[in-house]
Design a protein around this motif. Structure first.
Motif, PDB file in Angstrom:
ATOM      1  N   GLY A  22      34.372  46.207  29.230  1.00 49.00           N
ATOM      2  CA  GLY A  22      34.632  46.777  27.915  1.00 49.00           C
ATOM      3  C   GLY A  22      35.096  45.754  26.896  1.00 49.00           C
ATOM      4  N   PRO A  23      34.859  46.015  25.601  1.00 46.95           N
ATOM      5  CA  PRO A  23      35.347  45.118  24.550  1.00 46.95           C
ATOM      6  C   PRO A  23      36.870  45.083  24.553  1.00 46.95           C
ATOM      7  CG  PRO A  23      34.604  47.202  23.616  1.00 46.95           C
ATOM      8  CD  PRO A  23      34.196  47.216  25.054  1.00 46.95           C
ATOM      9  N   GLY A  24      37.409  43.880  24.358  1.00 45.12           N
ATOM     10  CA  GLY A  24      38.850  43.710  24.475  1.00 45.12           C
ATOM     11  C   GLY A  24      39.240  43.116  25.810  1.00 45.12           C
ATOM     12  N   SER A  25      38.238  42.885  26.668  1.00 44.72           N
ATOM     13  CA  SER A  25      38.469  42.268  27.975  1.00 44.72           C
ATOM     14  C   SER A  25      38.334  40.749  27.861  1.00 44.72           C
ATOM     15  CB  SER A  25      37.460  42.778  29.004  1.00 44.72           C
ATOM     16  OG  SER A  25      37.582  44.169  29.203  1.00 44.72           O
ATOM     17  N   THR A  26      38.939  40.054  28.810  1.00 46.98           N
ATOM     18  CA  THR A  26      38.832  38.601  28.887  1.00 46.98           C
ATOM     19  C   THR A  26      38.337  38.213  30.267  1.00 46.98           C
ATOM     20  OG1 THR A  26      40.682  38.309  27.351  1.00 46.98           O
ATOM     21  CG2 THR A  26      40.053  36.406  28.672  1.00 46.98           C
ATOM     22  N   GLY A  27      37.297  37.389  30.309  1.00 44.99           N
ATOM     23  CA  GLY A  27      36.778  36.871  31.562  1.00 44.99           C
ATOM     24  C   GLY A  27      37.050  35.378  31.660  1.00 44.99           C
ATOM     25  N   LYS A  28      36.656  34.767  32.755  1.00 45.62           N
ATOM     26  CA  LYS A  28      36.864  33.321  32.934  1.00 45.62           C
ATOM     27  C   LYS A  28      36.204  32.517  31.818  1.00 45.62           C
ATOM     28  CE  LYS A  28      38.129  31.064  36.047  1.00 45.62           C
ATOM     29  NZ  LYS A  28      39.389  30.305  36.262  1.00 45.62           N
ATOM     30  N   ALA A  29      35.070  33.026  31.306  1.00 48.82           N
ATOM     31  CA  ALA A  29      34.319  32.279  30.294  1.00 48.82           C
ATOM     32  C   ALA A  29      34.718  32.633  28.865  1.00 48.82           C
ATOM     33  CB  ALA A  29      32.820  32.500  30.478  1.00 48.82           C
ATOM     34  N   GLY A  30      35.551  33.661  28.678  1.00 51.35           N
ATOM     35  CA  GLY A  30      35.936  34.032  27.313  1.00 51.35           C
ATOM     36  C   GLY A  30      36.082  35.532  27.131  1.00 51.35           C
ATOM     37  N   GLU A  31      36.023  35.954  25.876  1.00 51.37           N
ATOM     38  CA  GLU A  31      36.305  37.347  25.531  1.00 51.37           C
ATOM     39  C   GLU A  31      35.039  38.172  25.327  1.00 51.37           C
ATOM     40  OE1 GLU A  31      38.841  37.335  22.126  1.00 51.37           O
ATOM     41  OE2 GLU A  31      40.558  36.475  23.216  1.00 51.37           O
TER      42      GLU A  31
END
Length: 286
Positions: A159-168
Motif C-alpha cells: 500500500g501507499p505509505g509503505s517503505t521497502g528496502k529500495a524506497g517508498e
C-alpha cells in the motif's frame, strides 16, 4: 514521523476507504511470525495472527493490534481478490511492464484506465482495478507478458505509505487519489486461466482426500532444506497442477497456498509465483 507510524496510519486510512490490510516488513513480506511449526497448513483458522494475507482485516482495532505486534513493520499489504485485483508493472533488470501492458492493450483492443496507481521504488507501478462480483482472478507472474504480475485471490499489493528496502511506495503524483476503475473486459479475459484439457481420472477422490493431498504438498515446501526450496516448490506445484487437470483440486487454491508456503520459507511472492507458473506451463506442454 517514524516509518512504523507512517505505515500504521496509512493502513488505517486504507481501512477507512474499504480495504483489508495487514502489516509488512521492510522486505514486503508479512511482519508477524507464524504461530505454527513448519509443516502446518493453517490459513488463519486457529484465530491467531501470523498467517500473512489471511490476517488482512478492515477492523481498525484488530489492525492496530497487528501493528502493535509488529514493532518493525515498515509497510502494509492490501488484500486482493473479492472485488479488486492489482496489476504489478515492473520496470527493472531490462524488463518494462509498462511497455508490455500497452502493447497488450493495442493487440487486444482495450484502453488502460486512469485508476488508482501506486509508484514503486523500482520505477514501476501498481494499478488497482475492480472486478465483477463472483469472478475469481488467480495470481500470476509473467503470464500476461514480461514485467506484468497479477495480484488476485490470495495475493496482495504493497500500500501507499509503505517503505521497502529500495524506497517508498507513493500515489502517482499526477493522478493522486482517484476512484478504482473497472478492469477492461478484454484484460479480464486474459487474466483468467484458460480452460485446461481434462484428463480422464482413474478414480474420483473425495474432497477430503484431495485436501489431504494438497496439505501434503504444502508440507513438502515448508520442510524444504536450505538450498532446495525452489526445487521442492517446483516439484510440489507440478504434482498439484496434475491434480488440477484431473479435476481434483482448484487452480486458484493450489497457486495461493503453494506461494504462501514458499514465502514462509523465504522466497519472495514473485519468485514463488513464477516457479508455480513455470510448473504449470511445463505440465501443459508436456
Amino acid at each position: 514521523m517514524s516509518t512504523w507510524t507512517r505505515a500504521r496510519d496509512s493502513a488505517l486510512y486504507a481501512i477507512s476507504q474499504g480495504y483489508n490490510v495487514f502489516p509488512l516488513s521492510i522486505f514486503k513480506t508479512p511482519s508477524i511470525k507464524s504461530p505454527h511449526d513448519k509443516g502446518h497448513a493453517c490459513r488463519g483458522q486457529c484465530g491467531k495472527p501470523g498467517h500473512g494475507v489471511h490476517d488482512a482485516s478492515a477492523d481498525t482495532a484488530y489492525v492496530r493490534h497487528l501493528f502493535d505486534l509488529s514493532p518493525r513493520a515498515a509497510g502494509y499489504g492490501i488484500a486482493c481478490g473479492g472485488r479488486m485485483v492489482g496489476l504489478d508493472l515492473d520496470r527493472k533488470n531490462g524488463v518494462n511492464g509498462v511497455e508490455t501492458v500497452y502493447q497488450l492493450a493495442a493487440k487486444h483492443g482495450f484502453h488502460i484506465p486512469q485508476t488508482m496507481t501506486v509508484c514503486t521504488p523500482s520505477g514501476g507501478f501498481h494499478l488497482w482495478l475492480s472486478i465483477p462480483g463472483g469472478v475469481t482472478v488467480p495470481n500470476s507472474a509473467g503470464r500476461l507478458g514480461p514485467g506484468i504480475d497479477v495480484r488476485g485471490t490470495g495475493g496482495y499489493l504493497v500500500g501507499p505509505g509503505s517503505t521497502g528496502k529500495a524506497g517508498e511506495y507513493t500515489l502517482h503524483p499526477k493522478l493522486g487519489e482517484v476512484d478504482v476503475q473497472p478492469v477492461p473486459e478484454q484484460l479480464l479475459k486474459l487474466m483468467l486461466p484458460k480452460p485446461a484439457v481434462r484428463r480422464i481420472p482413474r478414480n474420483t477422490p473425495t474432497p477430503v482426500t484431495a485436501s489431504r493431498a494438497l496439505d501434503g504438498l504444502v508440507k513438502v515446501v515448508l520442510n524444504a532444506p536450505e538450498g532446495t526450496r525452489n526445487d521442492r516448490l517446483y516439484w510440489a506445484a507440478a504434482k498439484a497442477w496434475a491434480h488440477v487437470d484431473d479435476g481434483h483440486m482448484g487452480a486458484t487454491e493450489v497457486e495461493a497456498v503453494l506461494v504462501e508456503a514458499a514465502v514462509r520459507q523465504g522466497l519472495t511472492a514473485g519468485e514463488a509465483a513464477r516457479t508455480v507458473a513455470s510448473a504449470r506451463r511445463a505440465g501443459v506442454t508436456a
